[in-house]
Design a protein around this motif. Structure first.
Motif, PDB file in Angstrom:
ATOM      1  N   ALA A 259     111.486-101.079  94.781  1.00 55.51           N
ATOM      2  CA  ALA A 259     112.724-101.436  95.491  1.00 55.51           C
ATOM      3  C   ALA A 259     112.937-100.401  96.593  1.00 55.51           C
ATOM      4  N   THR A 260     112.821-100.831  97.833  1.00 53.63           N
ATOM      5  CA  THR A 260     112.940 -99.915  98.979  1.00 53.63           C
ATOM      6  C   THR A 260     114.271-100.133  99.688  1.00 53.63           C
ATOM      7  N   ASN A 261     114.966 -99.039  99.953  1.00 61.80           N
ATOM      8  CA  ASN A 261     116.279 -99.110 100.614  1.00 61.80           C
ATOM      9  C   ASN A 261     116.097 -99.407 102.098  1.00 61.80           C
ATOM     10  N   THR A 262     116.500-100.592 102.510  1.00 64.23           N
ATOM     11  CA  THR A 262     116.453-100.979 103.926  1.00 64.23           C
ATOM     12  C   THR A 262     117.833-100.964 104.563  1.00 64.23           C
ATOM     13  N   GLY A 263     118.832-100.498 103.831  1.00 58.09           N
ATOM     14  CA  GLY A 263     120.201-100.454 104.351  1.00 58.09           C
ATOM     15  C   GLY A 263     120.423 -99.269 105.265  1.00 58.09           C
ATOM     16  N   SER A 264     121.650 -99.143 105.761  1.00 54.50           N
ATOM     17  CA  SER A 264     122.005 -98.074 106.702  1.00 54.50           C
ATOM     18  C   SER A 264     122.540 -96.834 106.001  1.00 54.50           C
ATOM     19  N   LYS A 265     122.740 -96.891 104.668  1.00 53.36           N
ATOM     20  CA  LYS A 265     123.291 -95.763 103.927  1.00 53.36           C
ATOM     21  C   LYS A 265     122.460 -95.496 102.683  1.00 53.36           C
ATOM     22  N   PRO A 266     122.509 -94.259 102.171  1.00 55.22           N
ATOM     23  CA  PRO A 266     121.886 -93.988 100.874  1.00 55.22           C
ATOM     24  C   PRO A 266     122.568 -94.840  99.806  1.00 55.22           C
ATOM     25  N   CYS A 267     121.834 -95.187  98.760  1.00 52.66           N
ATOM     26  CA  CYS A 267     122.448 -95.991  97.696  1.00 52.66           C
ATOM     27  C   CYS A 267     121.900 -95.590  96.331  1.00 52.66           C
ATOM     28  N   ARG A 268     122.706 -95.851  95.308  1.00 53.75           N
ATOM     29  CA  ARG A 268     122.336 -95.565  93.925  1.00 53.75           C
ATOM     30  C   ARG A 268     121.868 -96.856  93.258  1.00 53.75           C
TER      31      ARG A 268
ATOM     32  N   ALA B 187     118.912 -88.596  85.362  1.00 53.16           N
ATOM     33  CA  ALA B 187     119.915 -88.844  86.395  1.00 53.16           C
ATOM     34  C   ALA B 187     119.671 -90.204  87.046  1.00 53.16           C
ATOM     35  N   VAL B 188     120.746 -90.759  87.579  1.00 50.70           N
ATOM     36  CA  VAL B 188     120.642 -92.016  88.318  1.00 50.70           C
ATOM     37  C   VAL B 188     119.814 -91.790  89.576  1.00 50.70           C
ATOM     38  N   VAL B 189     118.947 -92.732  89.896  1.00 49.86           N
ATOM     39  CA  VAL B 189     118.109 -92.613  91.083  1.00 49.86           C
ATOM     40  C   VAL B 189     118.939 -92.975  92.320  1.00 49.86           C
ATOM     41  N   THR B 190     118.940 -92.069  93.294  1.00 51.63           N
ATOM     42  CA  THR B 190     119.622 -92.302  94.574  1.00 51.63           C
ATOM     43  C   THR B 190     118.571 -92.426  95.663  1.00 51.63           C
ATOM     44  N   LEU B 191     118.676 -93.482  96.440  1.00 53.90           N
ATOM     45  CA  LEU B 191     117.681 -93.753  97.475  1.00 53.90           C
ATOM     46  C   LEU B 191     118.241 -93.454  98.856  1.00 53.90           C
ATOM     47  N   ASP B 192     117.591 -92.525  99.566  1.00 52.03           N
ATOM     48  CA  ASP B 192     117.895 -92.350 100.976  1.00 52.03           C
ATOM     49  C   ASP B 192     117.374 -93.570 101.734  1.00 52.03           C
ATOM     50  N   ARG B 193     117.777 -93.689 102.982  1.00 55.05           N
ATOM     51  CA  ARG B 193     117.285 -94.800 103.790  1.00 55.05           C
ATOM     52  C   ARG B 193     115.767 -94.748 103.873  1.00 55.05           C
ATOM     53  N   GLY B 194     115.112 -95.862 103.515  1.00 61.01           N
ATOM     54  CA  GLY B 194     113.654 -95.922 103.557  1.00 61.01           C
ATOM     55  C   GLY B 194     112.970 -95.459 102.291  1.00 61.01           C
ATOM     56  N   ALA B 195     113.722 -94.896 101.330  1.00 55.30           N
ATOM     57  CA  ALA B 195     113.125 -94.408 100.080  1.00 55.30           C
ATOM     58  C   ALA B 195     112.943 -95.557  99.092  1.00 55.30           C
ATOM     59  N   THR B 196     112.094 -95.328  98.085  1.00 54.55           N
ATOM     60  CA  THR B 196     111.722 -96.387  97.144  1.00 54.55           C
ATOM     61  C   THR B 196     111.948 -95.947  95.706  1.00 54.55           C
ATOM     62  N   ALA B 197     112.438 -96.876  94.887  1.00 55.31           N
ATOM     63  CA  ALA B 197     112.540 -96.690  93.443  1.00 55.31           C
ATOM     64  C   ALA B 197     111.458 -97.537  92.770  1.00 55.31           C
ATOM     65  N   TYR B 198     111.066 -97.106  91.564  1.00 60.69           N
ATOM     66  CA  TYR B 198     109.944 -97.750  90.880  1.00 60.69           C
ATOM     67  C   TYR B 198     110.322 -98.087  89.435  1.00 60.69           C
ATOM     68  N   ALA B 199     109.808 -99.220  88.958  1.00 56.87           N
ATOM     69  CA  ALA B 199     109.969 -99.585  87.553  1.00 56.87           C
ATOM     70  C   ALA B 199     108.653-100.181  87.068  1.00 56.87           C
ATOM     71  N   GLY B 200     108.279 -99.815  85.852  1.00 57.05           N
ATOM     72  CA  GLY B 200     107.046-100.346  85.274  1.00 57.05           C
ATOM     73  C   GLY B 200     107.347-101.556  84.409  1.00 57.05           C
ATOM     74  N   LEU B 201     106.525-102.566  84.501  1.00 57.41           N
ATOM     75  CA  LEU B 201     106.685-103.787  83.697  1.00 57.41           C
ATOM     76  C   LEU B 201     105.455-103.956  82.807  1.00 57.41           C
ATOM     77  N   ILE B 202     105.689-103.915  81.492  1.00 57.90           N
ATOM     78  CA  ILE B 202     104.629-104.265  80.541  1.00 57.90           C
ATOM     79  C   ILE B 202     104.644-105.782  80.444  1.00 57.90           C
ATOM     80  N   THR B 203     103.585-106.424  80.895  1.00 54.15           N
ATOM     81  CA  THR B 203     103.599-107.884  81.028  1.00 54.15           C
ATOM     82  C   THR B 203     103.214-108.622  79.747  1.00 54.15           C
ATOM     83  N   ALA B 204     102.414-107.986  78.881  1.00 59.28           N
ATOM     84  CA  ALA B 204     101.911-108.705  77.702  1.00 59.28           C
ATOM     85  C   ALA B 204     101.396-107.718  76.668  1.00 59.28           C
ATOM     86  N   SER B 205     101.097-108.237  75.490  1.00 55.24           N
ATOM     87  CA  SER B 205     100.490-107.424  74.441  1.00 55.24           C
ATOM     88  C   SER B 205      99.016-107.186  74.775  1.00 55.24           C
TER      89      SER B 205
END
Length: 236
Positions: free
Chosen positions: A119-128, A155-173
Motif C-alpha cells: 500500500a503506497t501513499n499517493t496522497g498529499s499528506k502523511p497518513c497512518r 507501533a502504528v505504521v505511518t506513511l510519508d508521501r510516496g512511502a509503502t506499507a507491507y502485509a504478508g498473505l499466507i494463501t494456502a496450507s
C-alpha cells in the motif's frame, strides 16, 4: 650765545628722537596685538576643521556598523522563515484511505504459498495505516481473512508521501488440500480503523492478482498486520 643755541638745538633733537621712538614703539605695540589676535583665530578654525573630519568619519563608520547589524537581523529572519517554511511542510498525519493509497499484490517464491500486499501513499499528506488489511479472497468468501496476531508491530505504521506499507498473505496450507480452495483473479481489500473492535472502515477496492489467477484457501489463509518493511511482512 652760540653755546646757548647749541644747547637748544640738542634739546630739540633729543625731544624729536624720543618722539619718533615713542611713535615707533606705539606702532609696534598696536601691530603686535593685531597679529596675535588674527593668528589664534586661524588656528582655532584649523583645529575646528580638523576635529570635524574625524567626527564625520566616525559617524559614517557607526552607520556602517549599524547597517551590518540590520543585515544580520535580516539573515536571522530568513533563517526563521526557512525554518517556519520547513515546519509547515511537515503536515500532521491523517488516517489513510483507499483513495489515498495505491495497492498491489505480488506472489512470492519464498516462503511458499505467500503473497506480498503493498500500500503506497499517493496522497498529499502523511497518513497512518491501522492494524491489517481486511481481505475477501474471492466471491465465495463468507468472512474476512483471519489475521496473524503475533505479527502485530509495536507501533502504528505511518506513511510519508510516496512511502509503502507491507502485509504478508499466507494463501494456502503446505499440502494445498482444502475444501475451500479456489482460484481468484482479484482480492477485495478495505482498511481497518485504529481500534481493535473496528470493522473495515469503507467499501474497499478490488486489487488484481498477477497473471489474473492466484490459488487461495479461505480456511487456511492468514494475513499479517501492516509492516514498514518487506522482511517483517514475509517472516511468518
Amino acid at each position: 650765545m652760540a653755546l646757548a643755541s647749541s644747547a637748544v638745538l640738542a634739546l630739540a633733537l633729543t625731544a624729536c628722537g624720543e618722539s619718533d621712538a615713542e611713535s615707533k614703539s606705539v606702532e609696534t605695540a598696536t601691530t603686535e596685538p593685531t597679529d596675535t589676535t588674527v593668528t589664534p583665530t586661524a588656528a582655532a578654525t584649523a583645529v575646528s576643521a580638523s576635529a570635524s573630519a574625524p567626527a564625520t568619519g566616525q559617524a559614517t563608520k557607526g552607520a556602517g556598523s549599524q547597517g551590518s547589524g540590520n543585515g544580520g537581523g535580516s539573515g536571522a529572519g530568513a533563517g526563521k522563515t526557512s525554518s517556519a517554511g520547513t515546519g509547515s511542510g511537515s503536515a500532521k498525519p491523517v488516517d489513510c484511505t483507499t483513495g489515498s493509497l495505491k495497492f498491489a499484490i505480488k506472489e512470492v517464491k519464498s516462503p511458499i504459498n505467500h503473497a506480498l500486499i503493498t500500500a503506497t501513499n499517493t496522497g498529499s499528506k502523511p497518513c497512518r495505516i491501522y492494524r491489517y488489511p481486511a481481505l475477501r479472497l474471492s466471491e465465495n468468501s463468507q468472512s474476512e481473512t483471519a489475521r496473524l496476531g503475533p505479527s502485530q508491530p509495536q507501533a502504528v505504521v505511518t506513511l510519508d508521501r510516496g512511502a509503502t506499507a507491507y502485509a504478508g498473505l499466507i494463501t494456502a496450507s503446505v499440502d494445498r488440500n482444502s475444501q475451500t480452495k479456489v482460484t481468484t483473479s482479484s482480492i477485495g481489500l478495505s482498511l481497518h480503523g485504529p481500534d481493535a473492535g473496528d470493522s473495515s472502515t469503507e467499501n474497499g477496492v478490488d486489487v488484481p492478482v498477477p497473471g489474473g489467477s492466484l490459488y487461495v484457501e479461505d480456511d487456511n489463509a492468514q494475513v499479517t498486520f501492516w509492516q514498514d518493511n518487506v522482511s517483517d511482512a514475509l517472516a511468518w
